[in-house]
Design a protein around this motif. Structure first.
Motif, PDB file in Angstrom:
ATOM      1  N   ASP A   1       0.855  -1.182   0.000  1.00 54.70           N
ATOM      2  CA  ASP A   1       0.000   0.000   0.000  1.00 54.70           C
ATOM      3  C   ASP A   1       0.893   1.235   0.000  1.00 54.70           C
ATOM      4  O   ASP A   1       2.124   1.112  -0.001  1.00 54.70           O
ATOM      5  CB  ASP A   1      -1.032  -0.017   1.134  1.00 54.70           C
ATOM      6  CG  ASP A   1      -0.468   0.347   2.493  1.00 54.70           C
ATOM      7  OD1 ASP A   1       0.488   1.154   2.582  1.00 54.70           O
ATOM      8  OD2 ASP A   1      -0.987  -0.175   3.482  1.00 54.70           O
ATOM      9  N   ARG A   2       0.308   2.395  -0.050  1.00 59.68           N
ATOM     10  CA  ARG A   2       1.094   3.629  -0.087  1.00 59.68           C
ATOM     11  C   ARG A   2       0.582   4.622   0.947  1.00 59.68           C
ATOM     12  O   ARG A   2       0.510   5.816   0.690  1.00 59.68           O
ATOM     13  CB  ARG A   2       1.114   4.197  -1.511  1.00 59.68           C
ATOM     14  CG  ARG A   2       2.168   3.498  -2.368  1.00 59.68           C
ATOM     15  CD  ARG A   2       1.808   3.329  -3.822  1.00 59.68           C
ATOM     16  NE  ARG A   2       1.674   4.572  -4.535  1.00 59.68           N
ATOM     17  CZ  ARG A   2       1.192   4.674  -5.779  1.00 59.68           C
ATOM     18  NH1 ARG A   2       0.816   3.587  -6.442  1.00 59.68           N
ATOM     19  NH2 ARG A   2       1.084   5.840  -6.360  1.00 59.68           N
TER      20      ARG A   2
ATOM     21  N   GLY B   1     -13.302  10.775  -6.023  1.00 59.16           N
ATOM     22  CA  GLY B   1     -12.438  10.465  -4.878  1.00 59.16           C
ATOM     23  C   GLY B   1     -11.000  10.824  -5.159  1.00 59.16           C
ATOM     24  O   GLY B   1     -10.333  11.482  -4.346  1.00 59.16           O
ATOM     25  N   ALA B   2     -10.506  10.408  -6.318  1.00 56.74           N
ATOM     26  CA  ALA B   2      -9.123  10.731  -6.685  1.00 56.74           C
ATOM     27  C   ALA B   2      -8.954  12.230  -6.866  1.00 56.74           C
ATOM     28  O   ALA B   2      -7.917  12.801  -6.524  1.00 56.74           O
ATOM     29  CB  ALA B   2      -8.737   9.985  -7.959  1.00 56.74           C
TER      30      ALA B   2
ATOM     31  N   SER C   1     -15.044   4.353  -8.569  1.00 53.57           N
ATOM     32  CA  SER C   1     -14.255   4.499  -7.333  1.00 53.57           C
ATOM     33  C   SER C   1     -12.799   4.843  -7.612  1.00 53.57           C
ATOM     34  O   SER C   1     -12.119   5.399  -6.765  1.00 53.57           O
ATOM     35  CB  SER C   1     -14.297   3.205  -6.520  1.00 53.57           C
ATOM     36  OG  SER C   1     -13.562   2.192  -7.192  1.00 53.57           O
TER      37      SER C   1
ATOM     38  N   PRO D   1      -4.028   2.166  -5.078  1.00 56.28           N
ATOM     39  CA  PRO D   1      -3.268   2.462  -3.855  1.00 56.28           C
ATOM     40  C   PRO D   1      -2.649   3.848  -3.814  1.00 56.28           C
ATOM     41  O   PRO D   1      -2.141   4.246  -2.769  1.00 56.28           O
ATOM     42  CB  PRO D   1      -2.164   1.396  -3.872  1.00 56.28           C
ATOM     43  CG  PRO D   1      -1.976   1.103  -5.329  1.00 56.28           C
ATOM     44  CD  PRO D   1      -3.325   1.241  -5.968  1.00 56.28           C
ATOM     45  N   GLY D   2      -2.717   4.602  -4.925  1.00 58.06           N
ATOM     46  CA  GLY D   2      -2.056   5.898  -4.948  1.00 58.06           C
ATOM     47  C   GLY D   2      -2.964   7.063  -4.649  1.00 58.06           C
ATOM     48  O   GLY D   2      -2.638   7.930  -3.843  1.00 58.06           O
TER      49      GLY D   2
ATOM     50  N   SER E   1      -6.774   6.766  -4.457  1.00 60.26           N
ATOM     51  CA  SER E   1      -8.158   6.527  -4.048  1.00 60.26           C
ATOM     52  C   SER E   1      -8.306   5.087  -3.571  1.00 60.26           C
ATOM     53  O   SER E   1      -8.730   4.220  -4.321  1.00 60.26           O
ATOM     54  CB  SER E   1      -9.117   6.789  -5.217  1.00 60.26           C
ATOM     55  OG  SER E   1     -10.465   6.550  -4.827  1.00 60.26           O
ATOM     56  N   TYR E   2      -7.973   4.850  -2.306  1.00 57.11           N
ATOM     57  CA  TYR E   2      -8.055   3.481  -1.791  1.00 57.11           C
ATOM     58  C   TYR E   2      -9.449   3.306  -1.199  1.00 57.11           C
ATOM     59  O   TYR E   2      -9.634   3.363   0.012  1.00 57.11           O
ATOM     60  CB  TYR E   2      -6.967   3.240  -0.748  1.00 57.11           C
ATOM     61  CG  TYR E   2      -6.630   1.779  -0.526  1.00 57.11           C
ATOM     62  CD1 TYR E   2      -7.569   0.772  -0.695  1.00 57.11           C
ATOM     63  CD2 TYR E   2      -5.348   1.403  -0.143  1.00 57.11           C
ATOM     64  CE1 TYR E   2      -7.247  -0.557  -0.503  1.00 57.11           C
ATOM     65  CE2 TYR E   2      -5.014   0.076   0.060  1.00 57.11           C
ATOM     66  CZ  TYR E   2      -5.965  -0.901  -0.128  1.00 57.11           C
ATOM     67  OH  TYR E   2      -5.643  -2.224   0.078  1.00 57.11           O
ATOM     68  N   CYS E   3     -10.426   3.073  -2.062  1.00 55.08           N
ATOM     69  CA  CYS E   3     -11.833   3.084  -1.652  1.00 55.08           C
ATOM     70  C   CYS E   3     -12.644   2.145  -2.533  1.00 55.08           C
ATOM     71  O   CYS E   3     -12.570   2.236  -3.758  1.00 55.08           O
ATOM     72  CB  CYS E   3     -12.377   4.504  -1.782  1.00 55.08           C
ATOM     73  SG  CYS E   3     -14.133   4.662  -1.390  1.00 55.08           S
ATOM     74  N   GLU E   4     -13.408   1.285  -1.892  1.00 47.78           N
ATOM     75  CA  GLU E   4     -14.252   0.329  -2.625  1.00 47.78           C
ATOM     76  C   GLU E   4     -15.711   0.772  -2.686  1.00 47.78           C
ATOM     77  O   GLU E   4     -16.550   0.043  -3.217  1.00 47.78           O
ATOM     78  CB  GLU E   4     -14.207  -1.046  -1.924  1.00 47.78           C
ATOM     79  CG  GLU E   4     -12.852  -1.723  -1.854  1.00 47.78           C
ATOM     80  CD  GLU E   4     -12.042  -1.298  -0.639  1.00 47.78           C
ATOM     81  OE1 GLU E   4     -12.497  -0.410   0.119  1.00 47.78           O
ATOM     82  OE2 GLU E   4     -10.945  -1.847  -0.451  1.00 47.78           O
TER      83      GLU E   4
END
Lengths: 405, 405
Positions: free
Chosen positions: A76-77, A284-285, A310, A314-315, A317-320
């Motif tokens: 992850d980041r 989101g991003a 979505s 990992p850079g 927008s870490y969202c489901e």
């Protein structure tokens, strides 16, 4: 013969394009046979069925379609997220080992088993938030063999019944180790990777990241041209940071979608509209990177269809959670509730080349959500708690077990 | 005598002000006796205990403190949300029956049982997302008897062990039926409601909404003056739409907090800093109403402590999830990850007048979270899925059952 299942006493948001607006059938019912919708109409006219579920007047919608994710990766980041929050620049983060390179290493090093397990955990979270169809891009290996491996891992995850998976080959960027022979790398993509993906039917389309620091417009034309020759539809990451003219190119190529669009000219917008290319909004991003909001009013005025996704990655927008993206779209982007719903259903399916996807109508797969509320606006409105708003999710007429807390 | 419980092998984010930054104890342990933390230190030095929980190297933090919510109300305003998304103005929405008035009616009409049940459902969602202390304001009845009733309902909900409740009396605005005798209404607040609340110990502080369309600066001075005389600390909703000079007034009154602050002068910022008033950031409402971002850099430079809250309310932020507000704070507001953590722990507790709250140190209530990750940045970074990041929540040293999907 009776249908297997009738869901009755429901406010059915059909998203059926032959109906007005969101195609709401207020006191409605849905009949399902062998995983496919057979009939949608007034509750009073419903057929008999082997099994009847009373929705108690609640909202029933198509299952959500997440049409833009990078859901397969290892590592992850979070560290990079913290650096950005602390005001570090893109270059400082890159110098500290951040950026896509920070995902390449762990992804290349991970076993197939690890990659599939990580992906399945993300799919569980997405399903619990209502996603029944998810597009997943390759793009975190960037070698020919490695990208094929990612697409095979995506296919392995896709053997589970839910959510349904739509795989995409993504030409993400030129990997660090190939910067010296950039044109040879692009020839590999064109002459080896894309034909192989087409032959093995590993992807439903080819996507490319056309922006400063990724692929140029000329490279994009060349790579997407190879995709078309191989018989694969194309789409693109366009104008997230800089407008290189890729919207116009995608319109020329009759692409499925043009995604991001923080930067786009009026001419680009017109051409997307005439070519029927879906504009995929990724709020989101956009918020996470503090980018300007795309020109939603102009896109609307030009008649460009808008989807919302979505951008799970990992850079940026870490969202489901698609319902959370609907909240961002209706607040930060100024989209309407109707646009938000079509954006995660019918228009998202169109961006994936699924012409009847994201709708509830006869002869369509019975992928649907019974919500715990009755008003479509409640879904974006009660933001951040999608799972608690969902009563049940059906994929192919089968109710999904929710494995997620 | 041994402690009841030791949580060991943990990355303990103490938020202890006597330690550097977030006060991380990397290989740490926490000893708890009778619901109170007895000791925090290196795992190697941990005492023996009746029961030992191995955190597996995971992150352990203080339970989250949501220091600004309007969590007690009936009805919802999804319809108004849809109107705003469709571009309707504030006046058009008000003409259609929207605004706070749309919550007054259903709240006044609801029974105590209904109000408490609705509140408890929201508390369950908040707890599942890590909130162990929640401030709850009255303010959706606006009669003397009705506001007292709301505070009694809050007290009833507060009899459950978790989350802990901090009740606030909110002078929200002058209700529609009292517009003709505005000054008489304010005298009722000053001479009846506030003294009664103080006598019955129904609120820990008095809050006021000082803005265009709510209370004027002179009214605010008068009402908060009465609160001070009654021995109650004060705080305020300040500069959400218009800066009326309330930040300076709150500084004069040594208020606990000044909340919103989309509009504030440099002088207001300086005075908040000198008076030690906490600035409460409410990014969800800011995004939802498409307001400008508060001057975070100036607040930081002036040394104003910043908290972050959900603003849970039916009009501008129907959200129980503090970790999601941390994501908005670190992205949209440009706060650092450290500021985000202190904002939902130590600084939020300070905004509630709880001097050692939101920390893990000796002699503090053992309210804490064992996360499913090890990096504090992961909590805002993996936005929208807080519950899936939480391994367990303890309040007063007791692990909470999570009732929420």
């Amino acid at each position: 013969m009776n249908p297997d299942l009738v869901i009755r006493n429901a406010r059915v948001l059909t998203c059926d394009p032959s109906r007005f607006g969101l195609g709401m059938v207020d006191r409605g019912a849905i009949a399902i046979r062998a995983g496919v919708i057979e009939w949608v109409g007034p509750d009073a006219d419903r057929p008999g069925a082997t099994r009847v579920v009373d929705a108690g007047g609640r909202l029933v919608t198509p299952g959500l379609v997440d049409c833009h994710t990078h859901a397969i990766f290892a590592g992850d980041r979070a560290n990079e997220f913290a650096m950005r929050a602390a005001g570090k620049t893109y270059l400082e983060i890159a110098a500290a080992g951040g950026g896509i390179g920070a995902t390449l290493g762990p992804t290349r090093a991970a076993t197939d088993e690890t990659l599939v397990a990580l992906l399945l955990a993300r799919l569980d979270l997405a399903l619990a938030a209502g996603t029944t169809t998810m597009e997943i891009k390759s793009g975190y290996d960037l070698t020919v063999a490695g990208e094929l491996r990612l697409l095979r891992c995506i296919a392995a995850a896709g053997r589970r019944p839910a959510p349904r998976i739509v795989p995409t080959l993504l030409a993400h960027l030129v990997p660090p180790e190939r910067k010296a022979d950039r044109s040879a790398y692009i020839i590999e993509l064109r002459d080896q990777l894309i034909p192989q993906v087409a032959t093995d039917k590993l992807a439903a389309s080819v996507d490319i990241y056309c922006d400063e620091g990724a692929f140029t417009l000329a490279e994009t034309r060349s790579i997407l041209g190879a995709a078309k020759i191989a018989g694969l539809p194309v789409r693109g990451h366009v104008g997230q940071f800089t407008d290189l003219g890729a919207a116009e190119l995608l319109a020329d190529l009759a692409a499925l979608s043009a995604d991001h669009l923080e930067q786009i000219t009026d001419r680009g917008i017109e051409q997307l509209a005439s070519a029927g290319v879906v504009a995929v909004m990724l709020p989101g991003a956009c918020v996470q990177l503090r980018l300007p909001v795309p020109p939603v009013e102009k896109l609307r005025a030009a008649g460009v269809l808008m989807a919302i996704a979505s951008d799970l990655n990992p850079g940026s927008s870490y969202c489901e959670q698609l319902p959370l993206q609907m909240w961002l779209a209706t607040t930060h982007y100024g989209m309407t509730v109707e646009e938000a719903w079509l954006g995660v259903t019918r228009h998202a399916a169109k961006a994936l080349g699924l012409p009847t996807g994201g709708t509830l109508q006869a002869d369509v797969q019975a992928d649907l959500i019974v919500w715990a509320c009755d008003d479509p606006a409640t879904v974006p409105y009660r933001y951040g708690a999608a799972s608690s708003l969902i009563e049940s999710v059906y994929v192919g007429g089968v109710r999904c077990g929710m494995a997620v807390s």
